[in-house]
Design an enzyme around this catalytic site. Structure first.
Site, PDB file in Angstrom:
ATOM      1  N   CYS A 145      40.478-101.048  55.403  1.00  0.00           N
ATOM      2  CA  CYS A 145      40.211 -99.612  55.175  1.00  0.00           C
ATOM      3  C   CYS A 145      41.467 -98.753  55.214  1.00  0.00           C
ATOM      4  CB  CYS A 145      39.211 -99.098  56.203  1.00  0.00           C
ATOM      5  SG  CYS A 145      37.687-100.053  56.157  1.00  0.00           S
TER       6      CYS A 145
ATOM      7  N   HIS B 258      38.990 -91.613  55.237  1.00  0.00           N
ATOM      8  CA  HIS B 258      38.427 -92.853  54.690  1.00  0.00           C
ATOM      9  C   HIS B 258      36.913 -92.736  54.811  1.00  0.00           C
ATOM     10  CE1 HIS B 258      37.060 -96.843  54.187  1.00  0.00           C
ATOM     11  NE2 HIS B 258      36.779 -97.020  55.467  1.00  0.00           N
TER      12      HIS B 258
ATOM     13  N   ASN C 192      31.072 -97.108  51.095  1.00  0.00           N
ATOM     14  CA  ASN C 192      32.417 -97.359  51.623  1.00  0.00           C
ATOM     15  C   ASN C 192      33.145 -98.300  50.662  1.00  0.00           C
ATOM     16  OD1 ASN C 192      34.637 -98.315  53.042  1.00  0.00           O
ATOM     17  ND2 ASN C 192      33.543 -98.582  54.969  1.00  0.00           N
TER      18      ASN C 192
HETATM   19  O1  UT7 Z   1      35.116 -98.876  57.025  1.00  0.00           O
HETATM   20  C1  UT7 Z   1      35.175 -99.832  58.022  1.00  0.00           C
HETATM   21  C2  UT7 Z   1      34.849 -99.249  59.322  1.00  0.00           C
HETATM   22  N1  UT7 Z   1      33.428 -99.339  59.525  1.00  0.00           N
HETATM   23  C3  UT7 Z   1      32.831 -98.383  60.205  1.00  0.00           C
HETATM   24  O2  UT7 Z   1      33.445 -97.441  60.593  1.00  0.00           O
HETATM   25  C4  UT7 Z   1      31.342 -98.579  60.513  1.00  0.00           C
HETATM   26  C5  UT7 Z   1      30.998 -97.984  61.851  1.00  0.00           C
HETATM   27  N2  UT7 Z   1      29.627 -98.229  62.240  1.00  0.00           N
HETATM   28  C6  UT7 Z   1      28.581 -97.655  61.609  1.00  0.00           C
HETATM   29  O3  UT7 Z   1      28.753 -96.937  60.658  1.00  0.00           O
HETATM   30  C7  UT7 Z   1      27.201 -97.892  62.181  1.00  0.00           C
HETATM   31  O4  UT7 Z   1      27.295 -98.613  63.377  1.00  0.00           O
HETATM   32  C8  UT7 Z   1      26.242 -98.624  61.206  1.00  0.00           C
HETATM   33  C9  UT7 Z   1      25.849 -97.702  60.086  1.00  0.00           C
HETATM   34  C10 UT7 Z   1      26.892 -99.874  60.653  1.00  0.00           C
HETATM   35  C11 UT7 Z   1      24.969 -99.069  61.909  1.00  0.00           C
HETATM   36  O5  UT7 Z   1      24.328 -97.935  62.498  1.00  0.00           O
HETATM   37  P1  UT7 Z   1      23.866 -97.986  64.017  1.00  0.00           P
HETATM   38  O6  UT7 Z   1      23.241 -96.709  64.292  1.00  0.00           O
HETATM   39  O7  UT7 Z   1      25.067 -98.343  64.845  1.00  0.00           O
HETATM   40  O8  UT7 Z   1      22.802 -99.131  64.015  1.00  0.00           O
HETATM   41  P2  UT7 Z   1      22.764-100.493  64.833  1.00  0.00           P
HETATM   42  O9  UT7 Z   1      23.740-101.468  64.298  1.00  0.00           O
HETATM   43  O10 UT7 Z   1      22.828-100.190  66.301  1.00  0.00           O
HETATM   44  O11 UT7 Z   1      21.316-101.025  64.506  1.00  0.00           O
HETATM   45  C12 UT7 Z   1      20.139-100.305  64.947  1.00  0.00           C
HETATM   46  C13 UT7 Z   1      18.918-101.028  64.398  1.00  0.00           C
HETATM   47  C14 UT7 Z   1      18.906-102.514  64.699  1.00  0.00           C
HETATM   48  O12 UT7 Z   1      17.577-102.899  64.958  1.00  0.00           O
HETATM   49  P3  UT7 Z   1      17.054-103.084  66.475  1.00  0.00           P
HETATM   50  O13 UT7 Z   1      17.938-104.140  67.046  1.00  0.00           O
HETATM   51  O14 UT7 Z   1      17.239-101.757  67.128  1.00  0.00           O
HETATM   52  O15 UT7 Z   1      15.641-103.480  66.282  1.00  0.00           O
HETATM   53  C15 UT7 Z   1      19.357-103.130  63.395  1.00  0.00           C
HETATM   54  O16 UT7 Z   1      18.858-104.432  63.217  1.00  0.00           O
HETATM   55  O17 UT7 Z   1      18.862-100.906  62.984  1.00  0.00           O
HETATM   56  C16 UT7 Z   1      18.718-102.202  62.398  1.00  0.00           C
HETATM   57  N3  UT7 Z   1      19.408-102.180  61.097  1.00  0.00           N
HETATM   58  C17 UT7 Z   1      18.801-101.779  59.963  1.00  0.00           C
HETATM   59  N4  UT7 Z   1      17.577-101.323  59.719  1.00  0.00           N
HETATM   60  C18 UT7 Z   1      17.285-100.983  58.449  1.00  0.00           C
HETATM   61  C19 UT7 Z   1      20.680-102.532  60.821  1.00  0.00           C
HETATM   62  N5  UT7 Z   1      20.931-102.339  59.514  1.00  0.00           N
HETATM   63  C20 UT7 Z   1      19.792-101.888  58.974  1.00  0.00           C
HETATM   64  C21 UT7 Z   1      19.430-101.514  57.672  1.00  0.00           C
HETATM   65  N6  UT7 Z   1      18.165-101.061  57.464  1.00  0.00           N
HETATM   66  N7  UT7 Z   1      20.291-101.562  56.640  1.00  0.00           N
END
Ligand code: UT7
Length: 356
Positions: free
Chosen positions: A116, A283, A313
């Site tokens: 990134c 970014h 992204n």
């Molecule tokens: O450019 C590179 C740098 N990258 C970043 O800066 C990314 C930084 N992180 C993020 O943007 C966020 O952490 C994400 C968008 C990737 C994820 O969001 P989150 O609020 O942190 O969600 P999470 O990973 O804690 O997941 C919450 C829930 C989980 O289910 P349970 O365990 O609570 O039942 C995941 O399995 O959401 C579930 N989940 C989804 N549900 C529907 C994960 N991805 C999805 C999805 N659709 N696409």
């Protein structure tokens, strides 16, 4: 010492629009979840087997050259940033040189693997080369064809929904005006967290990891099994361990800390304040991250360029695409202070301040 400037900028976005609802047809996700957590509504995918990281980069590069009042023939060095290269090796820099029809010029080509923050790293390198007088027309490219390497099953949803394809490029030249151009760049990394956001296999680490897990990794020399030659064990193949992996929340927490830090570091070096920033180009990792940083810096909505809603992204391409769009929209004008900042896999993070 010479000052360098961005003399021309271009971008390319493939025409294929993929909405959140399109993804919901192949994996367990929803438009609501994606928009709420990331701000993303759609992304672009390159046309499979017709477009590549290099072909998209070349489109952006041609436009950047034209706008810099130059031609690819005048380019004296190429820096190419990507995490989704056409080949494992050689890198995209030499392929770009060939794609632009300038291989006969035999200019140097350098590949940047900083994900990134790749474009800001590349820009910083170009700045140093121009400052020392070594090169006068450097082509800096950030391009990604993520769609070819994502897991479109529910297993991969946390990563797959975020990423999109696209390319951006800039031509960096000496600035005639000592008060205009790239004022400073700041580059950082911390390898402690390398696996928090990584695409590990295939690679020689695969066998190392498997051995630690007690698996049979004795492929012999020379390796006789197909898996051995790919540095992947049967279990790794079965479990689909050849996709990118991310601990999203951990990455998020580090990002919101490091973005403001590296921006303030650049402002301090340049003797400037956050209130001096005219346009902030973050970014495009997650709209929530950009909004958090915007609040930290005390910037108005019209001082920040966000396009993650439409393109997702695009990693190394995200900053040049956003910068190019902001410039095309008349939001970046001569004399403006432009701040670029990125954070991502590595972890690596970086910032740049440009007096346009
Ligand atoms: O450019 C590179 C740098 N990258 C970043 O800066 C990314 C930084 N992180 C993020 O943007 C966020 O952490 C994400 C968008 C990737 C994820 O969001 P989150 O609020 O942190 O969600 P999470 O990973 O804690 O997941 C919450 C829930 C989980 O289910 P349970 O365990 O609570 O039942 C995941 O399995 O959401 C579930 N989940 C989804 N549900 C529907 C994960 N991805 C999805 C999805 N659709 N696409």
């Amino acid at each position: 010492m010479l000052q360098s400037k961005i003399a021309g900028i271009g971008h390319y976005l493939p025409s294929q629009v993929v909405t959140n609802d399109d993804l919901a047809k192949v994996m367990d996700t929803t438009d609501e979840w994606i928009q709420e957590r990331t701000g993303i509504q759609a992304r672009r995918y390159g046309i499979k087997h017709e477009e590549t990281t290099v072909t998209m980069g070349a489109e952006a590069a041609k436009l950047a050259c034209e706008r810099a009042g130059t031609t690819p023939e005048d380019i004296d060095f190429i820096i190419f940033a990507t995490l989704s290269p056409d080949y494992y090796f050689p890198g995209c820099g030499v392929l770009m040189q060939r794609e632009l029809g300038i291989a006969h010029k035999e200019v140097g080509a350098l590949d940047i693997r900083n994900q990134c923050s790749g474009f800001v790293y590349a820009l910083s390198i170009a700045d140093q080369f121009v400052k020392t007088g070594m090169y006068k027309n450097i082509l800096v490219v950030g391009s990604e064809m993520h769609s070819m390497g994502l897991d479109f099953s529910t297993r991969g949803r946390a990563v797959t929904v975020i990423f999109g394809d696209g390319a951006g490029a800039a031509v960096v030249q000496p600035s005639e005006d000592p008060n205009r151009g790239i004022l400073t760049t700041k580059l950082h990394s911390n390898g402690t967290f390398a696996e928090k956001l990584a695409f590990i296999n295939p690679g020689c680490h695969g066998g190392y990891h498997a051995k630690k897990q007690g698996e049979d990794t004795d492929f012999g020399y020379p390796p006789t099994s197909t898996y051995g030659e790919m540095f992947m064990t049967p279990r790794m193949m079965e479990q689909g361990m050849y996709y990118p992996n991310m601990e999203g929340q951990f990455v998020f927490k580090m990002a919101v800390q490091k973005f403001p830090e590296v921006i303030h570091e650049a402002l301090d070096t340049a003797g400037l304040k956050t209130s001096d920033i005219d346009m902030f180009i973050p970014h495009q990792a997650n709209l929530r991250i950009s909004q958090f940083v915007q609040r930290q810096l005390g910037l108005r909505d019209d001082q920040v360029w966000n396009n993650i809603q439409h393109y997702g992204n695009t990693t190394a391409a995200s900053i040049p695409i956003a910068l190019c769009e902001a410039w095309e929209a008349g939001k970046v004008n001569p004399g403006d202070l432009v701040c670029l900042a990125a954070f991502g896999s590595g972890f690596t993070w970086a910032s740049a301040l440009i007096r346009w």
